[in-house]
Motif scaffolding. Sequence first.
Motif, PDB file in Angstrom:
ATOM      1  N   ALA A  88       0.836  -1.204   0.000  1.00  0.00           N
ATOM      2  CA  ALA A  88       0.000   0.000   0.000  1.00  0.00           C
ATOM      3  C   ALA A  88       0.871   1.255   0.000  1.00  0.00           C
ATOM      4  CB  ALA A  88      -0.936  -0.007   1.205  1.00  0.00           C
ATOM      5  N   VAL A  89       1.959   1.240   0.777  1.00  0.00           N
ATOM      6  CA  VAL A  89       2.876   2.381   0.793  1.00  0.00           C
ATOM      7  C   VAL A  89       3.451   2.615  -0.602  1.00  0.00           C
ATOM      8  CG1 VAL A  89       5.113   3.207   1.651  1.00  0.00           C
ATOM      9  CG2 VAL A  89       3.462   2.236   3.240  1.00  0.00           C
ATOM     10  N   SER A  90       3.876   1.556  -1.257  1.00  0.00           N
ATOM     11  CA  SER A  90       4.455   1.717  -2.593  1.00  0.00           C
ATOM     12  C   SER A  90       3.421   2.233  -3.591  1.00  0.00           C
ATOM     13  CB  SER A  90       5.088   0.412  -3.080  1.00  0.00           C
ATOM     14  OG  SER A  90       4.115  -0.578  -3.296  1.00  0.00           O
ATOM     15  N   ASP A  91       2.185   1.736  -3.503  1.00  0.00           N
ATOM     16  CA  ASP A  91       1.124   2.221  -4.393  1.00  0.00           C
ATOM     17  C   ASP A  91       0.813   3.697  -4.144  1.00  0.00           C
ATOM     18  OD1 ASP A  91       0.930  -0.278  -5.533  1.00  0.00           O
ATOM     19  OD2 ASP A  91      -0.843  -0.872  -4.382  1.00  0.00           O
ATOM     20  N   VAL A  92       0.768   4.073  -2.877  1.00  0.00           N
ATOM     21  CA  VAL A  92       0.468   5.470  -2.534  1.00  0.00           C
ATOM     22  C   VAL A  92       1.621   6.375  -2.958  1.00  0.00           C
ATOM     23  CG1 VAL A  92       0.031   7.051  -0.603  1.00  0.00           C
ATOM     24  CG2 VAL A  92      -1.160   4.865  -0.714  1.00  0.00           C
ATOM     25  N   MET A  93       2.855   5.892  -2.833  1.00  0.00           N
ATOM     26  CA  MET A  93       3.997   6.685  -3.312  1.00  0.00           C
ATOM     27  C   MET A  93       3.917   6.912  -4.822  1.00  0.00           C
ATOM     28  SD  MET A  93       7.298   5.397  -1.141  1.00  0.00           S
ATOM     29  CE  MET A  93       8.409   6.364  -2.151  1.00  0.00           C
ATOM     30  N   ARG A  94       3.484   5.904  -5.554  1.00  0.00           N
ATOM     31  CA  ARG A  94       3.313   6.073  -7.010  1.00  0.00           C
ATOM     32  C   ARG A  94       2.224   7.095  -7.312  1.00  0.00           C
ATOM     33  NH1 ARG A  94       3.632   0.268  -7.009  1.00  0.00           N
ATOM     34  NH2 ARG A  94       5.730  -0.342  -7.570  1.00  0.00           N
ATOM     35  N   GLN A  95       1.139   7.061  -6.532  1.00  0.00           N
ATOM     36  CA  GLN A  95       0.069   8.041  -6.723  1.00  0.00           C
ATOM     37  C   GLN A  95       0.566   9.451  -6.398  1.00  0.00           C
ATOM     38  OE1 GLN A  95      -2.923   7.634  -8.126  1.00  0.00           O
ATOM     39  NE2 GLN A  95      -2.319   5.519  -8.484  1.00  0.00           N
ATOM     40  N   LEU A  96       1.405   9.568  -5.367  1.00  0.00           N
ATOM     41  CA  LEU A  96       1.983  10.866  -5.028  1.00  0.00           C
ATOM     42  C   LEU A  96       2.847  11.369  -6.174  1.00  0.00           C
ATOM     43  CD1 LEU A  96       2.480  13.156  -3.016  1.00  0.00           C
ATOM     44  CD2 LEU A  96       4.317  11.764  -2.029  1.00  0.00           C
ATOM     45  N   ARG A  97       3.654  10.478  -6.755  1.00  0.00           N
ATOM     46  CA  ARG A  97       4.491  10.872  -7.888  1.00  0.00           C
ATOM     47  C   ARG A  97       3.645  11.374  -9.050  1.00  0.00           C
ATOM     48  NH1 ARG A  97       5.315   9.049 -12.559  1.00  0.00           N
ATOM     49  NH2 ARG A  97       4.534   6.966 -12.145  1.00  0.00           N
ATOM     50  N   LYS A  98       2.577  10.653  -9.353  1.00  0.00           N
ATOM     51  CA  LYS A  98       1.702  11.062 -10.456  1.00  0.00           C
ATOM     52  C   LYS A  98       1.050  12.409 -10.167  1.00  0.00           C
ATOM     53  CE  LYS A  98       0.583   6.372 -11.936  1.00  0.00           C
ATOM     54  NZ  LYS A  98      -0.477   5.358 -11.990  1.00  0.00           N
ATOM     55  N   SER A  99       0.605  12.603  -8.931  1.00  0.00           N
ATOM     56  CA  SER A  99      -0.024  13.861  -8.554  1.00  0.00           C
ATOM     57  C   SER A  99       0.963  15.021  -8.655  1.00  0.00           C
ATOM     58  CB  SER A  99      -0.579  13.752  -7.127  1.00  0.00           C
ATOM     59  OG  SER A  99      -1.122  14.969  -6.717  1.00  0.00           O
ATOM     60  N   ILE A 100       2.182  14.793  -8.194  1.00  0.00           N
ATOM     61  CA  ILE A 100       3.209  15.835  -8.307  1.00  0.00           C
ATOM     62  C   ILE A 100       3.526  16.108  -9.768  1.00  0.00           C
ATOM     63  CG2 ILE A 100       5.647  16.343  -7.853  1.00  0.00           C
ATOM     64  CD1 ILE A 100       5.283  14.850  -5.164  1.00  0.00           C
ATOM     65  N   GLN A 101       3.569  15.058 -10.568  1.00  0.00           N
ATOM     66  CA  GLN A 101       3.825  15.227 -12.001  1.00  0.00           C
ATOM     67  C   GLN A 101       2.735  16.079 -12.640  1.00  0.00           C
ATOM     68  OE1 GLN A 101       4.605  11.557 -14.048  1.00  0.00           O
ATOM     69  NE2 GLN A 101       4.231  12.463 -16.052  1.00  0.00           N
ATOM     70  N   TRP A 102       1.481  15.840 -12.287  1.00  0.00           N
ATOM     71  CA  TRP A 102       0.382  16.649 -12.826  1.00  0.00           C
ATOM     72  C   TRP A 102       0.515  18.102 -12.381  1.00  0.00           C
ATOM     73  CZ3 TRP A 102      -3.523  12.586 -10.772  1.00  0.00           C
ATOM     74  CH2 TRP A 102      -3.551  11.487 -11.636  1.00  0.00           C
ATOM     75  N   SER A 103       0.953  18.317 -11.135  1.00  0.00           N
ATOM     76  CA  SER A 103       1.048  19.694 -10.645  1.00  0.00           C
ATOM     77  C   SER A 103       2.233  20.435 -11.259  1.00  0.00           C
ATOM     78  CB  SER A 103       1.120  19.734  -9.119  1.00  0.00           C
ATOM     79  OG  SER A 103       2.296  19.130  -8.657  1.00  0.00           O
TER      80      SER A 103
END
Length: 139
Positions: A27-42
């Motif tokens: 779950a931590v690894s999945d959430v880290m990937r989501q954080l990366r994607k969100s930062i990429q969008w921003s």
Amino acid sequence: MQLDIVKVTTSLARHAKVGSSLAIIGAVSDVMRQLRKSIQWSIDDGNLGADIIKWNRKFQETVVECLVQLSYKVGEASSILDFMSAMMENVSTITVVTRATIASVYRTTQIVASIPKFVLPKQAFSEALFHRLPLAMPS
């Protein structure tokens, strides 16, 4: 819907037991990937509408809160640091993706470092991550 899924995950993490389980690490690894994607969008939000930018900021805040709750439950920071090292080893050659990856690793490091010592006693910084960070820095 993504926002709701992350909120439910955060709620479940709050009630989970502390321990290094494969499910929590995943779950931590999945959430880290989501954080990366969100930062990429921003990073690249100049072409997006105001509503999408607002939603992405809210999503990013929710993902960070979820990462905080999950990090409290991991039990050992070394597993998170190992995953961050793997993310840095596989960093993209595309500048925007690389920046987002480094930003998500940096934010996760801040989160892990803020966990009280009684939760994560005597954890050492991952040597593999230490060796990958200079390589990811621009020349």
